[in-house]
Design an enzyme around this catalytic site. Structure first.
Site, mmCIF file in Angstrom:
data_model
loop_
_atom_site.group_PDB
_atom_site.id
_atom_site.type_symbol
_atom_site.label_atom_id
_atom_site.label_comp_id
_atom_site.label_asym_id
_atom_site.label_seq_id
_atom_site.Cartn_x
_atom_site.Cartn_y
_atom_site.Cartn_z
ATOM 1 N N GLN A 262 44.661 31.325 95.251
ATOM 2 C CA GLN A 262 43.217 31.727 94.835
ATOM 3 C C GLN A 262 42.164 31.546 95.893
ATOM 4 O OE1 GLN A 262 42.831 33.532 91.881
ATOM 5 N NE2 GLN A 262 44.657 33.435 92.234
ATOM 6 N N HIS A 265 41.394 34.664 98.262
ATOM 7 C CA HIS A 265 40.875 35.812 97.977
ATOM 8 C C HIS A 265 39.478 36.149 98.835
ATOM 9 C CE1 HIS A 265 42.865 37.514 94.459
ATOM 10 N NE2 HIS A 265 43.189 36.382 93.997
ATOM 11 N N HIS A 331 41.953 30.402 85.893
ATOM 12 C CA HIS A 331 43.454 29.960 85.916
ATOM 13 C C HIS A 331 43.795 28.413 85.892
ATOM 14 C CE1 HIS A 331 43.131 33.570 88.602
ATOM 15 N NE2 HIS A 331 43.818 33.992 87.697
ATOM 16 N N ASP A 364 49.565 36.852 87.786
ATOM 17 C CA ASP A 364 48.842 38.044 88.374
ATOM 18 C C ASP A 364 49.768 39.156 88.368
ATOM 19 O OD1 ASP A 364 46.384 36.722 89.051
ATOM 20 O OD2 ASP A 364 47.068 36.349 91.269
ATOM 21 N N HIS A 423 15.582 49.418 49.565
ATOM 22 C CA HIS A 423 16.908 48.776 49.435
ATOM 23 C C HIS A 423 17.164 48.302 48.098
ATOM 24 C CE1 HIS A 423 16.664 48.802 53.835
ATOM 25 N NE2 HIS A 423 17.762 48.188 53.830
#
Length: 435
Positions: A262, A265, A331, A364, A423
């Site tokens: 991760q 990224h 995650h 993934d 109503h």
């Protein structure tokens, strides 16, 4: 040397340190917001002409019309056939597994009947048309196609419109092949805010959709935020996150690489380890130092770990779970001997990866569950992308004469109390006169 902060949950100021670790400046850029707003307004007003103009300007193309920017089904099939057999099989297997998993998310419409004959229920129907955004340009993400298109297809959405700034080559062939396998209806090779605008408002060529899903850069995220309400969106995702809870028995190299998965990224991605064993934490730290120089994205990983990463010692696995629920990670890996015993203690996580052999990267690509997950602690109230995101629910009410008599008196009383006489009268007119 990589500097990863080491913390202890026993420290008096740990709560403050954790809060600082989790904090992320998601302040919107006024400049980006203004530029995106102008693009959205222009595309809404000028349609195809504006989309072509922005695409040529930002992506350095020379398209003369939207016809130059649409990919045919024949093109998709040809892209699939150009791939090596190994890649074809990998994409097919991933699609099959993702489809099988999402089939389990389908829910039937339902109804029941009250004692007085009144029918109540819920009708579940797919959206008419959805748009999926797939990043492109410098990289290609066939997995994003699979994870966005297949749940929509399983939900029964008849039209799936994909936009992506595809620019040819083997990487783009993988994206088009994935679209072919996943059941995408039409593809336009456009990206950025202009692509989101085209999907949201429609143009002479691009049909307006009901919902837009998929990740993108800051301009795409800003555009999705601004068109929300005109259309639905999945989420505005933040930086990637991984949290590993380890009992100290997993190969430390495995954990280090999982943290890297991760961290690679971007420089604001977050990778955290929780473990009760100080000696094991030291081993993971040593693995990080050993393995990082050989990683192609080493500079990004190093910056990510230095900016927002942490190795945290906890008292025990119960405390690790308590902290995990505070973090609510995108995650969560339970790299422990008995993950089934631990999983019941987790309340907030986008996806939970159970056991040392379950690397986040399998989720993934091909395990089956969706990889579009809530970030930035939104797992406290949000869920992974799924079939339910491409469906809507309509309430069913069919009141019998006896039901109108009973319910009408209740509605009359409540509506009168709220000061809504029409109503009340509508309900009262259906109440039988007493003998």
């Amino acid at each position: 040397m990589t500097t990863v902060r080491k913390l202890s949950a026993a420290q008096p100021d740990f709560a403050q340190q954790l809060q600082q670790l989790l904090s992320f400046d998601a302040t919107l850029s006024p400049e980006i917001e203004q530029r995106v707003a102008a693009i959205l307004a222009d595309v809404k007003h000028r349609g195809d002409a504006a989309v072509v103009e922005y695409t040529n300007r930002f992506d350095k193309l020379s398209a003369t019309s939207m016809a130059d920017l649409e990919v045919t089904q024949t093109d998709l099939k040809a892209a699939y056939e150009r791939l090596p057999t190994k890649e074809q099989n990998a994409l097919k297997t991933a699609c099959e597994r993702v489809r099988k998993y999402h089939e389990h998310q389908k829910q039937p419409s339902w109804q029941y009947e009250d004692e007085d004959g009144t029918l109540l229920g819920q009708q579940i129907t797919p959206l008419d048309r959805v748009g999926i955004y797939v990043p492109g340009g410098t990289a290609a993400y066939p997995s994003s196609v699979i994870m966005n298109a297949i749940p929509a297809h399983v939900a029964g959405v008849p039209e799936i419109i994909m936009v992506s700034p595809l620019r040819g080559g083997a990487e783009q062939d993988r994206v088009m092949a994935a679209a072919w396998l996943a059941g995408v209806t039409r593809i336009f090779t456009i990206g950025g805010a202009q692509a989101v605008a085209a999907l949201a408002f429609g143009t002479e060529t691009v049909p307006a959709v009901d919902k837009i899903t998929g990740p993108g850069n800051a301009y795409v995220a800003a555009a999705k935020r601004q068109v929300f309400g005109q259309v639905g969106i999945d989420m505005v995702a933040g930086p990637s996150e991984i949290l590993v809870i380890c009992d100290g028995h997993t190969n430390p190299d495995w954990v280090a690489i999982d943290l890297f998965s991760q961290a690679e990224h971007d420089e604001v991605a977050q990778a955290i380890l929780l473990c009760p064993d100080a000696d094991y934490i030291a081993k993971v730290e040593a693995s990080i130092e050993k393995l990082l120089p050989g990683m192609p994205r080493a500079d990004i990983i190093r910056a990510s770990l230095g900016n927002r990463g942490a190795l945290i010692q906890v008292a025990d696995l119960d405390e690790a779970c308590e902290i995990a629920n505070q973090i609510a990670p995108e995650h969560l890996e339970l790299s422990v001997a008995d993950p089934h015993q631990l999983v019941s203690k987790i309340r907030h996580a986008g996806a939970i990866f159970m056991g040392a052999y379950t690397s986040e990267s399998l989720g993934d690509y091909c395990a089956g569950p969706n990889h579009v997950l809530p970030t930035a602690r939104s797992a406290r109230f949000s869920s992974p992308l799924g079939v339910y995101d491409f469906q809507k629910r309509s309430s069913l009410i069919c009141v019998s004469a006896d039901g109108a008599h009973q319910l009408g008196q209740i509605a009359d009383t409540l509506a009168t109390g709220e000061g809504l006489p029409a109503h009340a009268l509508a309900a009262r007119l259906r109440v039988r006169a007493e003998a």
